[in-house]
Write a protein that holds these residues in place. Structure first.
Motif, short mmCIF file in Angstrom:
data_model
loop_
_atom_site.label_atom_id
_atom_site.label_comp_id
_atom_site.label_asym_id
_atom_site.label_seq_id
_atom_site.Cartn_x
_atom_site.Cartn_y
_atom_site.Cartn_z
N ALA A 1 0.85 -1.20 0.00
CA ALA A 1 0.00 0.00 0.00
C ALA A 1 0.87 1.23 0.00
N LYS A 2 0.30 2.36 -0.41
CA LYS A 2 0.97 3.65 -0.33
C LYS A 2 -0.05 4.70 0.06
N ALA A 3 0.41 5.70 0.81
CA ALA A 3 -0.52 6.73 1.30
C ALA A 3 0.24 8.03 1.49
N PRO A 4 -0.39 9.18 1.20
CA PRO A 4 0.27 10.47 1.38
C PRO A 4 0.38 10.86 2.84
N LEU A 5 1.54 11.43 3.21
CA LEU A 5 1.72 12.00 4.54
C LEU A 5 1.71 13.51 4.49
N SER A 6 2.15 14.06 3.35
CA SER A 6 2.15 15.51 3.13
C SER A 6 2.13 15.73 1.63
N ARG A 7 2.39 16.96 1.24
CA ARG A 7 2.33 17.29 -0.18
C ARG A 7 3.31 16.45 -1.01
N HIS A 8 4.51 16.21 -0.51
CA HIS A 8 5.51 15.50 -1.28
C HIS A 8 6.04 14.23 -0.60
N LEU A 9 5.60 13.94 0.61
CA LEU A 9 6.08 12.76 1.33
C LEU A 9 4.98 11.71 1.39
N TRP A 10 5.31 10.50 0.92
CA TRP A 10 4.35 9.39 0.91
C TRP A 10 4.95 8.20 1.65
N ARG A 11 4.08 7.44 2.28
CA ARG A 11 4.51 6.22 2.97
C ARG A 11 4.18 5.01 2.10
N TYR A 12 5.19 4.15 1.93
CA TYR A 12 5.05 2.91 1.16
C TYR A 12 5.24 1.73 2.10
N THR B 1 15.43 19.91 23.22
CA THR B 1 15.71 19.61 21.81
C THR B 1 15.33 20.77 20.92
N GLU B 2 16.22 21.11 20.00
CA GLU B 2 15.96 22.14 19.00
C GLU B 2 16.00 21.46 17.64
N LEU B 3 14.90 21.57 16.89
CA LEU B 3 14.77 20.88 15.61
C LEU B 3 14.48 21.90 14.52
N PHE B 4 15.27 21.83 13.45
CA PHE B 4 15.07 22.64 12.25
C PHE B 4 14.90 21.71 11.06
N ILE B 5 13.76 21.83 10.37
CA ILE B 5 13.48 20.97 9.22
C ILE B 5 13.23 21.82 7.99
N GLU B 6 14.07 21.66 6.96
CA GLU B 6 13.86 22.31 5.68
C GLU B 6 13.05 21.36 4.79
N VAL B 7 11.94 21.87 4.26
CA VAL B 7 11.10 21.07 3.36
C VAL B 7 10.90 21.84 2.06
N GLY B 8 10.39 21.14 1.06
CA GLY B 8 10.29 21.74 -0.25
C GLY B 8 9.35 22.92 -0.33
N ALA B 9 8.20 22.82 0.34
CA ALA B 9 7.19 23.87 0.16
C ALA B 9 6.22 23.84 1.33
N GLU B 10 5.39 24.88 1.42
CA GLU B 10 4.30 24.88 2.38
C GLU B 10 3.43 23.64 2.12
N GLY B 11 2.98 23.02 3.17
CA GLY B 11 2.18 21.81 3.02
C GLY B 11 2.98 20.54 3.13
N ASP B 12 4.29 20.66 3.34
CA ASP B 12 5.13 19.47 3.50
C ASP B 12 5.35 19.11 4.96
N GLU B 13 4.72 19.83 5.88
CA GLU B 13 4.86 19.51 7.29
C GLU B 13 4.06 18.25 7.62
N ILE B 14 4.52 17.50 8.61
CA ILE B 14 3.80 16.33 9.08
C ILE B 14 3.68 16.42 10.59
N PRO B 15 2.71 15.73 11.19
CA PRO B 15 2.60 15.73 12.66
C PRO B 15 3.83 15.06 13.27
N LEU B 16 4.32 15.64 14.37
CA LEU B 16 5.48 15.11 15.08
C LEU B 16 5.17 15.04 16.57
N PRO B 17 5.84 14.14 17.30
CA PRO B 17 5.68 14.13 18.76
C PRO B 17 6.08 15.47 19.36
N ALA B 18 5.60 15.73 20.56
CA ALA B 18 5.92 17.01 21.22
C ALA B 18 6.13 16.77 22.71
#
Length: 304
Positions: A21-32, A182-199
């Motif tokens: 199976a495959k499913a979208p996680l964000s605009r450009h990230l998919w889970r296979y 923890t300090e986290l910086f994530i560069e992604v391709g575009a708006e909409g590429d964020e995914i939920p993360l633990p906090a």
């Protein structure tokens, strides 16, 4: 004299899998999700566990590497025009008892064998994966995340190719009774590429959409403003920082921390990671032994 003693298990082995199976996680990230009876024998040792995936060759033939100890030598001997392309990925989740493994793909069009396959692939499509062998009794490596016990402060910097590993790292930390600051910086391709993360209260996350900027530029800027521990007086002169030609070699510095005050994990476009390496170690005086610095990919080149 002949012996019936079995050969020791190798740390890695080839697995024949098919897409479930495959499913979208964000605009450009998919889970296979891949499945296969052999996946029950797969292992993962850390949230940034690396694997190799073999894709169809330029004629579209599925990979069919032989399950032999010298598989890599055979692979290298193949005509490049017929050799299945090999790319490095991260195990996102392994359910060995169910024979399933999840791998997250960044989709960037049909300008590479992995993304082109991922965009077109349908359930049932066969692939091969080189991954840790559960029968191996030692530590087969293939990962860098190994923070010291009782870690106080963590810095994570990455781009979208590092996001699967970073998400796994955060899940591991969030399960601890006292996660590090923890300090986290994530560069992604575009708006909409964020995914939920633990906090947790000590976690600061900054998403940095790249847009039309050069890959890695936001990562470098993040390293310039990151909150770092105060440099301690050196007991001995620091060794010279060896240069790395990221067009010819893979940048891969592994941490060997001597204390638990600070730990850094940086991965993404190789030229950007190289710049961050110089900035953190030479300019901001971070102990190089506390840093994992990994060029996951190089713009315009195929490092595998």
């Amino acid at each position: 004299m002949p012996t019936d003693r079995p050969l020791p298990a190798s740390p890695y082995k080839l697995f024949d899998v098919r897409l479930k199976a495959k499913a979208p996680l964000s605009r450009h990230l998919w889970r296979y999700t891949f499945e296969g009876e052999e996946v029950r024998q797969m292992a993962t040792l850390a949230p940034d566990q690396r694997i190799k995936i073999f894709f169809p060759d330029p004629q579209g033939r599925p990979p069919a590497l032989r399950h032999t100890p010298d598989w890599y030598a055979e692979y290298k001997r193949q005509d490049p025009a017929r050799r299945p392309p090999m790319r490095t990925y991260t195990i996102r989740a392994l359910r060995a008892e169910a024979g399933e493994v999840d791998v997250d793909f960044v989709l960037h069009g049909d300008n590479g064998p992995a993304s082109a396959w991922a965009m077109a692939a349908q359930p049932g499509a066969p692939l091969q994966i080189m991954a840790p062998n559960a029968a191996f009794e030692g530590d087969g490596g293939g990962y860098e995340w190994n923070p010291p016990p009782g870690l106080g402060k963590l810095l994570l910097i990455g781009d979208e190719t590092a996001l699967p590993a970073i998400a796994g790292i955060l899940e591991e930390l969030a399960a601890q009774s006292a996660p590090p600051t923890t300090e986290l910086f994530i560069e992604v391709g575009a708006e909409g590429d964020e995914i939920p993360l633990p906090a947790w209260p000590g976690l600061k996350v900054e998403w940095m959409p790249r847009g039309l900027a050069a890959p890695g530029a936001a990562m470098i800027a993040a390293a310039e403003r990151a909150s770092l521990p105060t440099a301690q007086p050196a007991r001995a002169p620091a060794p010279a920082l060896a240069e790395v030609d990221v067009d010819e070699a893979i940048l891969w510095d592994r941490a060997a921390p001597e204390d638990n005050g600070f730990y850094g994990w940086v991965a993404g476009e190789a030229a950007a990671v190289l710049a961050i390496r110089r900035l953190l170690i030479m300019e901001r005086k971070v102990d190089r032994k506390s840093l994992n610095l990994m060029g996951y990919w190089r713009e315009g080149r195929a490092l595998d």
